[in-house]
Design a protein around this motif. Structure first.
Motif, PDB file in Angstrom:
ATOM      1  N   MET A  10      10.230 -19.121  -3.302  1.00  0.00           N
ATOM      2  CA  MET A  10      10.304 -17.819  -2.611  1.00  0.00           C
ATOM      3  C   MET A  10       8.962 -17.083  -2.688  1.00  0.00           C
ATOM      4  O   MET A  10       8.561 -16.424  -1.732  1.00  0.00           O
ATOM      5  CB  MET A  10      11.425 -16.950  -3.202  1.00  0.00           C
ATOM      6  N   GLU A  11       8.266 -17.199  -3.810  1.00  0.00           N
ATOM      7  CA  GLU A  11       6.930 -16.612  -3.919  1.00  0.00           C
ATOM      8  C   GLU A  11       5.977 -17.276  -2.926  1.00  0.00           C
ATOM      9  O   GLU A  11       5.182 -16.598  -2.273  1.00  0.00           O
ATOM     10  CB  GLU A  11       6.387 -16.762  -5.348  1.00  0.00           C
ATOM     11  N   TRP A  12       6.058 -18.603  -2.821  1.00  0.00           N
ATOM     12  CA  TRP A  12       5.233 -19.318  -1.849  1.00  0.00           C
ATOM     13  C   TRP A  12       5.555 -18.853  -0.433  1.00  0.00           C
ATOM     14  O   TRP A  12       4.669 -18.686   0.388  1.00  0.00           O
ATOM     15  CB  TRP A  12       5.459 -20.824  -1.942  1.00  0.00           C
ATOM     16  N   TYR A  13       6.838 -18.680  -0.176  1.00  0.00           N
ATOM     17  CA  TYR A  13       7.288 -18.227   1.142  1.00  0.00           C
ATOM     18  C   TYR A  13       6.639 -16.891   1.481  1.00  0.00           C
ATOM     19  O   TYR A  13       6.101 -16.705   2.570  1.00  0.00           O
ATOM     20  CB  TYR A  13       8.812 -18.117   1.148  1.00  0.00           C
ATOM     21  N   GLU A  14       6.697 -15.964   0.539  1.00  0.00           N
ATOM     22  CA  GLU A  14       6.112 -14.638   0.754  1.00  0.00           C
ATOM     23  C   GLU A  14       4.597 -14.727   0.977  1.00  0.00           C
ATOM     24  O   GLU A  14       4.036 -14.039   1.812  1.00  0.00           O
ATOM     25  CB  GLU A  14       6.374 -13.736  -0.464  1.00  0.00           C
ATOM     26  N   THR A  15       3.940 -15.587   0.232  1.00  0.00           N
ATOM     27  CA  THR A  15       2.484 -15.702   0.283  1.00  0.00           C
ATOM     28  C   THR A  15       1.987 -16.456   1.511  1.00  0.00           C
ATOM     29  O   THR A  15       1.006 -16.042   2.136  1.00  0.00           O
ATOM     30  CB  THR A  15       1.969 -16.417  -0.988  1.00  0.00           C
TER      31      THR A  15
END
Length: 177
Positions: A10-15
């Motif tokens: 999810m962090e990767w998705y946001e970034t």
């Protein structure tokens, strides 16, 4: 572990969402399916997380996943021309200079149309280098090629793009990017 994996993806998705979205949109030229391919990219990253061995950075790995999805789709569509002139209607986060884009909107639209006519490998290399501003090394990792092959393919791709645009010198093509 699954909770940590989910949080990390999810962090990767946001970034990286905007970068992956833009890459897929420029590769396919089809806004309708772009969201699905971005979603599929992150789902595959989640399911393949155990195989991510940290040899490359996360962004490079995600682009590699997206590349495989896009090339599969291009093969399925058998190279039909998909580019829509409505591409420029939506604000797409990009590394393009906004003033330059407005000033040269017609040239950019023409260039993006020309890029859609290139074979997929040429399209990928041009978009990763000129739009996403990836280094030759990063592109080599994404495509699993040597850096020499990336440079040679980029050179050939730019030559083909100049030929499509009817420009021998090609300075105009580089200036538009």
């Amino acid at each position: 572990m699954n909770k940590d994996r989910k949080r990390l993806v999810m962090e990767w998705y946001e970034t990286y969402y905007d970068d992956i979205y833009r890459f897929i949109l420029f590769m396919l030229g089809d806004k309708q399916c772009c969201e699905d391919f971005v979603h599929d990219t992150f789902v595959r990253a989640y399911t393949a997380y155990d195989r991510f061995d940290q040899r490359s950075n996360v962004k490079t790995w995600l682009f590699s996943i997206a590349k495989h999805l896009v090339l599969d789709e291009i093969r399925k569509r058998k190279r039909r021309r998909l580019f829509s002139m409505n591409l420029m209607e939506r604000d797409i986060p990009s590394s393009f200079n906004v003033e330059q884009m407005i000033e040269h909107k017609e040239a950019v639209t023409h260039l993006l149309t020309a890029i859609q006519q290139l074979k997929p490998n040429y399209r990928i290399v041009i978009l990763l280098k000129k739009v996403e501003e990836c280094s030759t090394k990063e592109i080599a990792q994404i495509l699993d090629w040597s850096e020499a092959k990336v440079r040679k393919t980029l050179s050939r791709a730019m030559k083909s793009l100049r030929k499509i645009n009817g420009l021998e010198g090609g300075g105009h093509v580089e200036k538009t990017f």
